[in-house]
Every structure is written in C-alpha cells, then in structure tokens.
Design a protein around this motif. Structure first.
Motif, PDB file in Angstrom:
ATOM      1  N   LEU A 182     -10.397  -1.092   1.051  1.00 30.36           N
ATOM      2  CA  LEU A 182      -9.185  -2.247   1.876  1.00 30.36           C
ATOM      3  C   LEU A 182      -9.743  -4.031   2.268  1.00 30.36           C
ATOM      4  N   ARG A 183      -9.287  -5.051   1.905  1.00 25.09           N
ATOM      5  CA  ARG A 183      -9.985  -5.905   2.820  1.00 25.09           C
ATOM      6  C   ARG A 183      -9.105  -5.713   4.212  1.00 25.09           C
ATOM      7  N   ASP A 184     -10.649  -6.858   4.734  1.00 19.88           N
ATOM      8  CA  ASP A 184     -10.280  -6.733   6.099  1.00 19.88           C
ATOM      9  C   ASP A 184      -8.239  -6.405   6.548  1.00 19.88           C
ATOM     10  N   TYR A 185      -8.145  -7.920   6.236  1.00 17.51           N
ATOM     11  CA  TYR A 185      -6.562  -7.919   6.997  1.00 17.51           C
ATOM     12  C   TYR A 185      -5.961  -6.294   6.178  1.00 17.51           C
ATOM     13  N   GLN A 186      -6.190  -5.834   5.269  1.00 14.67           N
ATOM     14  CA  GLN A 186      -5.323  -4.687   4.684  1.00 14.67           C
ATOM     15  C   GLN A 186      -5.556  -3.858   6.015  1.00 14.67           C
ATOM     16  N   GLN A 187      -6.717  -3.412   5.988  1.00 14.66           N
ATOM     17  CA  GLN A 187      -7.217  -1.877   6.626  1.00 14.66           C
ATOM     18  C   GLN A 187      -6.909  -2.319   8.493  1.00 14.66           C
ATOM     19  N   GLN A 188      -6.912  -3.779   9.126  1.00 11.71           N
ATOM     20  CA  GLN A 188      -5.892  -4.052  10.050  1.00 11.71           C
ATOM     21  C   GLN A 188      -4.200  -3.195  10.384  1.00 11.71           C
ATOM     22  N   ALA A 189      -3.492  -3.800   8.762  1.00 12.64           N
ATOM     23  CA  ALA A 189      -2.270  -3.779   9.216  1.00 12.64           C
ATOM     24  C   ALA A 189      -2.761  -2.090   8.928  1.00 12.64           C
ATOM     25  N   VAL A 190      -3.202  -1.518   8.830  1.00 11.11           N
ATOM     26  CA  VAL A 190      -2.607  -0.150   8.007  1.00 11.11           C
ATOM     27  C   VAL A 190      -3.458   0.511   9.756  1.00 11.11           C
ATOM     28  N   ASP A 191      -3.928   0.294  10.644  1.00 15.00           N
ATOM     29  CA  ASP A 191      -5.000   0.236  11.506  1.00 15.00           C
ATOM     30  C   ASP A 191      -3.609   0.164  12.727  1.00 15.00           C
ATOM     31  N   HIS A 192      -2.894  -1.220  13.035  1.00 13.00           N
ATOM     32  CA  HIS A 192      -1.681  -1.761  13.177  1.00 13.00           C
ATOM     33  C   HIS A 192      -0.688  -0.267  13.087  1.00 13.00           C
ATOM     34  N   PHE A 193       0.196  -0.596  12.252  1.00 10.81           N
ATOM     35  CA  PHE A 193       0.901   0.810  12.100  1.00 10.81           C
ATOM     36  C   PHE A 193       0.267   2.232  12.377  1.00 10.81           C
ATOM     37  N   ALA A 194      -1.438   2.437  12.115  1.00  9.67           N
ATOM     38  CA  ALA A 194      -1.295   3.576  12.865  1.00  9.67           C
ATOM     39  C   ALA A 194      -1.352   4.039  14.187  1.00  9.67           C
ATOM     40  N   GLU A 195      -1.268   3.264  15.254  1.00  6.92           N
ATOM     41  CA  GLU A 195      -1.112   2.825  16.113  1.00  6.92           C
ATOM     42  C   GLU A 195       0.056   3.516  16.588  1.00  6.92           C
ATOM     43  N   HIS A 196       0.743   2.122  16.797  1.00  9.10           N
ATOM     44  CA  HIS A 196       2.192   3.309  16.530  1.00  9.10           C
ATOM     45  C   HIS A 196       3.132   3.365  15.892  1.00  9.10           C
ATOM     46  N   GLY A 197       3.383   4.209  14.040  1.00  8.53           N
ATOM     47  CA  GLY A 197       3.577   5.095  14.123  1.00  8.53           C
ATOM     48  C   GLY A 197       4.664   4.361  12.895  1.00  8.53           C
ATOM     49  N   SER A 198       5.046   3.139  13.883  1.00  8.32           N
ATOM     50  CA  SER A 198       6.478   2.794  13.193  1.00  8.32           C
ATOM     51  C   SER A 198       6.514   0.931  13.172  1.00  8.32           C
ATOM     52  N   GLY A 199       7.191   0.372  12.335  1.00 12.64           N
ATOM     53  CA  GLY A 199       7.344  -0.997  12.245  1.00 12.64           C
ATOM     54  C   GLY A 199       7.256  -1.298  10.687  1.00 12.64           C
ATOM     55  N   VAL A 200       6.591  -2.240  10.305  1.00 10.48           N
ATOM     56  CA  VAL A 200       6.589  -3.597   9.196  1.00 10.48           C
ATOM     57  C   VAL A 200       5.269  -4.880   9.095  1.00 10.48           C
ATOM     58  N   VAL A 201       4.814  -4.243   8.023  1.00  5.88           N
ATOM     59  CA  VAL A 201       3.480  -5.351   7.537  1.00  5.88           C
ATOM     60  C   VAL A 201       4.447  -6.245   6.606  1.00  5.88           C
ATOM     61  N   MET A 202       4.253  -7.621   7.359  1.00 13.61           N
ATOM     62  CA  MET A 202       4.505  -8.634   6.638  1.00 13.61           C
ATOM     63  C   MET A 202       3.087  -9.045   5.355  1.00 13.61           C
ATOM     64  N   LEU A 203       2.924  -8.721   4.072  1.00 15.95           N
ATOM     65  CA  LEU A 203       2.116  -9.625   3.728  1.00 15.95           C
ATOM     66  C   LEU A 203       2.944 -10.790   2.444  1.00 15.95           C
ATOM     67  N   PRO A 204       2.195 -11.098   1.964  1.00 18.41           N
ATOM     68  CA  PRO A 204       2.390 -12.216   0.413  1.00 18.41           C
ATOM     69  C   PRO A 204       2.346 -10.974  -0.851  1.00 18.41           C
ATOM     70  N   CYS A 205       3.194 -11.718  -1.311  1.00 22.14           N
ATOM     71  CA  CYS A 205       3.235 -10.933  -3.238  1.00 22.14           C
ATOM     72  C   CYS A 205       1.612 -11.285  -3.558  1.00 22.14           C
ATOM     73  N   GLY A 206       0.987  -9.850  -4.015  1.00 22.30           N
ATOM     74  CA  GLY A 206      -0.051  -9.929  -4.560  1.00 22.30           C
ATOM     75  C   GLY A 206      -0.793 -10.287  -3.870  1.00 22.30           C
ATOM     76  N   GLY A 208      -1.545  -7.550  -1.839  1.00 26.02           N
ATOM     77  CA  GLY A 208      -1.490  -5.648  -1.937  1.00 26.02           C
ATOM     78  C   GLY A 208      -1.235  -5.218  -0.809  1.00 26.02           C
ATOM     79  N   LYS A 209       0.314  -5.226  -0.789  1.00 19.02           N
ATOM     80  CA  LYS A 209       1.374  -4.024   0.291  1.00 19.02           C
ATOM     81  C   LYS A 209       1.323  -3.168  -0.314  1.00 19.02           C
TER      82      LYS A 209
END
Length: 546
Positions: A182-206, A208-209
């Motif tokens: 996982l790239r750094d920003y992808q790992q950050q997105a996973v960590d932020h989601f896992a901390e809260h358990g719900s929510g939206v991750v916004m990333l541009p197409c391409g 790696g959503k």
C-alpha cells in the motif's frame, strides 16, 4: 499573506485569483472545507458551506486551522462574521452524540441540555425517541439510528455516532504484499477508516481506491458486502482481490443480474439491489444473507436514492464509501454524510500526480461551429431538444477525426451520451463501440483488446464512466455528456489517470458546440476539475492543438 490570492466575502463566498503565484496552494487548502461554485478563466468562486465544514471537522481539521488558512491566503482582512460563523458551525459537530449504554441501548446525549431539548421537540425527531432518562439522555428507537442522523443534520446539529458496530462473522483476510505494498496515502486512508469504522475515502480515479477497500477488509477481517456500479466493475473487484489478498475464488461471490452467489465476500451491483418485483425490492434478503461486518460502497457519489433507505437500516455495520468526488447531482451529499459517514480521508489529485502515482493530464475544450441551417434548427427547437441538437452536431465528427490523426498510435477513447451519435462515430472511424446493450463478455473482450493494444480506439457510452481499468488510455475525446454533470467529468478524466508504461501525458478533449447550451453545460462540468487544479485550454476546432 499580504496581497494573497483570496478575497473572502461576508456571504461566505471566496474568490480565488487563478493567475496568482500562490493560487495552487490556496486551492488545495480551500478544497478541505469549501466547494467550487464557478470556474471562469480568471477568478474562481468557492462557497463555505455547513456540510463542507462538518466534513472537514470529521476529517480532523479545526476551526482555528480553517480560519488560519483564510487569513494566510487572503488579500484583505477576513470578515469577522465569517470567522465567527466558521467557529459556530464547527462547534455544532459533536454537540450531539449517539452511543450505547452497558445493556446495548441506543442513547442520544449532549453536552448542551438546551440543544438536546431543542432537537427532541422537532416534529420528525420526537417519534424516533422513546424516553428521557434521569441523566438527560434520550433512548432511541432501536431501528432509528440512521433516520435520526438524517433528521439531526437537517436541523443543523450533526450527531457524532459513537454507538459502535457489530463485528460480523469473522473471516480471515490478509493482504498479499509480496510484490507490492500500500502506498503511504492508501495506508493513511485505511488507518483513518479503521479508527472510526464508517465514512468516505476520497481519491482520484487511478489512485487505487480498490486497494484501499482491500486494506480495509484486511484490517477488520470479517464477512464483507461490496456494492459496485455494474457487472464489469464487479469482475474487476474480484480480480483485484484475488491478486492482492489471501482470498480465493471459493470465498468471493458475485450477486448480479447474471449470477446469484452469496459467499463470505460478496460483490453485488447497485442495480440488482434496487430492482423491484411486484412493487417491492426483490433482493433485500442479500443485506441479511450473512452477518456482514463491513459494507463497501464503490463510487459512493453514484449511490442510487433507494439504497439510502436500505443503508439507514445498516448503521450497526461498518460502512466504507469510496469516491473521487462527494458531488452528487441530486444534492443528497448530506445523506452520504449521515448514512455512510463523513469524509475521513481526502488526497488532492495534484499531490498524487506530483508523486508519480497518477498520470499528468492536459484538458482542452474544442469549440465547433454549427452551420447556418443547424443554427436555425437549434434556435427553433424547444428547450428539451436544444441540448441534443448541440451535443450531436455533425461537425464534431470531423473534429474527432482530426484529433485522432493528431494522436496517431496512442490509445484513444471516444466517449458520448447519445447512441445514434456513437454508432455513427463507430462506423466512420472503423472502431468498435461499447454501450449498455453490449453483452458483458463482449465488453470485457473489447476492453482487454484495448489494454493489449489490439484495438487502439474504442467508442464508448457512459458504461465506461465507472470503474473501468484502462491504464494505457492516453486520450479521451468527449463528444457529448450528461448535461452539466461534474461527476461524469471526474469519471471520464479518471479513465486517463492510471500511470502509463508509455509515460505519455494524458489529453482530455471536450467537443462543444459554440454559443449553445452545450457550451453552458461544459462550463459546469469543468468546475470539479478546476477545483482539483486542472485548467482548460480553449481551442477552435479549425485550429490544431499544440
């Protein structure tokens, strides 16, 4: 910053001077909490909205940070009323909290008794509450967690939902990172989601959503329901999960119009979930078929309205929304906030481009002229007919042909809205077309031929807007679109942003009939891309692009 690029106005609009040296930095900072409303050539207009501020707060930004951003980049003093409104609005988030007591009863609490009294007396909130406890908290109807959040945000008091989630049936899911990670920003997105358990991750197409989705699944290790836009997207999710995780084919099921499999990880289409038989939803049992611990909503900005009602009943399950934009053409952004969850992570397109993870892109608006006869027909037509006449102008065929010649040898997508226009383009260009009527196996065959370089040009309808992985596409020619849809503009540019082995800069062309509603709608579509830092060059169809 003295003489900065922003002018903050007392009506909470913010003007951005595009040519200013600090414009890009200010744009990225604004995108955290403000929405772009208009993007003409020299001055862009943003609006600071309540929902934008609440999303920023949920993502960890404070009122002090937001006011500091405005002060840093503003040309003049920020109106005191705007700073005060930001403080007050941000302060509303979290005044109401939904949680559970030791017996598992849902409760609505507040640090401000007056706020709690105010909302509990609202006509649509009162029926969702059962009783008042001695400590002042309100017992919530067990089924009303989602509906209550919807009603509270309408009243201007977004609730912080801390009531937790059912773990679901455990299922071992690990990432297989032997030859990738996982790239750094992808790992950050996973960590932020896992901390809260719900929510939206916004990333541009391409960007790696899908990998963020896989990372979230590996983090919670539970039965997972994945909702996607169409069957082709479902197959791509399956292929990525097989490639990137420990999951096997026996553990992943497809639930669509073609196949009805329910497995520990099930990938279903929005269409099948919203299909009706004899007036009722025919496949709702899928939501309770297994004890899902995680529901993933791919392209959450396209979530059909009926799924909001279904999602209101899924508040005890972890929910992850994936999207490139929170913009919804139906204006239901607050329902995404309430029912899927607020924005948890947002990585600006240009930052990811600068890191080399998505391709750079240049955007062009190519204006064609209508001949006299067509202009007269357009002028005499009714409002409903004018856009179709402008969008399907025959002059666009010649312009498309010239652009293809200019990009000879590159892999090119010609994208449109009207099937008769696409059929004519397919015949004239000698290129295969893919529309909603194209069988899924044939679609997959043609997409693969394009990836392999056997087909250099594809003529596609809006079926190619969503979750189609065509990394070597370097040119898109948009001949017509869904009126002024900003969602669609983001999706179509996204087809070009996957990194390319060729190293080519992507070229995104929009063909527009001059001085028509086609041109007006194009300006609206471009707002989203302008917000992400992309600028449009205006070209005349008779003059070749540089």
């Amino acid at each position: 910053m003295p003489d900065g690029p922003l002018i903050v106005q007392s009506d909470r609009t913010v003007l951005l001077e595009v040519a200013h040296p600090a414009a890009d930095a200010a744009r990225h900072a604004l995108a955290v909490f403000a929405e772009l409303e208009r993007a003409p050539e020299h001055v862009h207009t943003y609006r600071i909205t309540r929902l934008g501020l609440w999303n920023a707060r949920a993502a960890g930004h404070t009122a002090a940070e937001i006011n500091a951003t405005l002060t840093e980049y503003s040309k003049f003093a920020v109106p005191a009323s705007v700073s005060a409104e930001i403080d007050e609005t941000i302060g509303r988030y979290g005044k109401l909290v939904i949680e559970r007591d030791d017996e598992g009863t849902l409760l609505l609490r507040s640090t401000d008794a007056a706020v709690l009294t105010q909302v509990m007396r609202a006509k649509k909130v009162a029926p969702l509450l059962i009783e008042r406890r001695d400590d002042g908290s309100q017992v919530i109807e067990p089924w009303a967690r989602g509906q209550l959040k919807q009603e509270l945000i309408k009243l201007g008091w977004p609730a912080d939902d801390l009531a937790g989630f059912t773990p679901g049936t455990p299922h071992q899911i690990d990432l297989d990172e032997r030859d990738w990670h996982l790239r750094d920003y992808q790992q950050q997105a996973v960590d932020h989601f896992a901390e809260h358990g719900s929510g939206v991750v916004m990333l541009p197409c391409g960007a790696g959503k899908t990998l963020v989705g896989a990372g979230a699944m590996a983090a919670v290790k539970t039965n997972t329901l994945i909702l996607v836009t169409n069957t082709v997207s479902a197959r791509q999710w399956r292929d990525e999960l097989l490639k990137r995780t420990s999951l096997t084919e026996d553990e992943i099921g497809e639930y669509s119009g073609l196949v009805k499999e329910v497995k520990p990880v099930t990938i279903a289409t929005y269409q099948i979930l919203t299909s009706k038989r004899k007036g009722s939803y025919a496949h709702l049992e899928l939501l309770d078929a297994l004890d899902w611990g995680l529901v993933v909503y791919d392209e959450v900005h396209l979530l059909p309205a009926p799924v909001f009602k279904l999602t209101a009943d899924l508040q005890a399950r972890r929910r992850l929304g994936l999207t490139a934009t929170l913009v919804r053409e139906d204006g239901r952004e607050s329902d995404v906030f309430s029912l899927i969850g607020p924005k948890r992570f947002d990585a600006p397109w240009k930052e990811i481009e600068a890191q080399g993870y998505i391709s750079p892109a240049e955007c062009f608006e190519v204006r064609v002229d209508l001949p006299f006869e067509e202009r007269m027909e357009y002028a005499a037509a009714g409002d409903d007919e004018r856009y179709r006449l402008a969008a399907t102008a025959p002059a666009k065929l010649d312009a498309t042909r010239r652009l293809i010649e200019q990009h000879k040898g590159e892999r090119i997508l010609v994208i449109g809205q009207y099937l008769d226009q696409l059929e004519a383009l397919s015949q004239e260009l000698g290129a295969p077309s893919i529309t909603g009527a194209t069988p899924v196996p044939e679609r997959e065959r043609l997409f693969q031929a394009f990836r392999d370089g056997e087909e250099k040009i594809l003529v596609v309808s809006k079926v190619a807007n969503f979750s189609i992985d065509l990394p070597e596409a370097s040119v898109a020619i948009q001949v017509s679109g869904s009126f002024g849809s900003r969602q669609e503009e983001a999706q179509r540019l996204g087809r070009l942003l996957r990194p390319k082995q060729s190293g080519l800069t992507a070229s995104f062309y929009t063909l527009v009939a001059r001085d028509t509603v086609d041109q007006d709608f194009a300006q609206n579509r471009q707002r989203f891309l302008a917000e992400q830092g992309y600028s449009y060059s205006i070209l005349d169809a008779e003059v070749p692009a540089a």
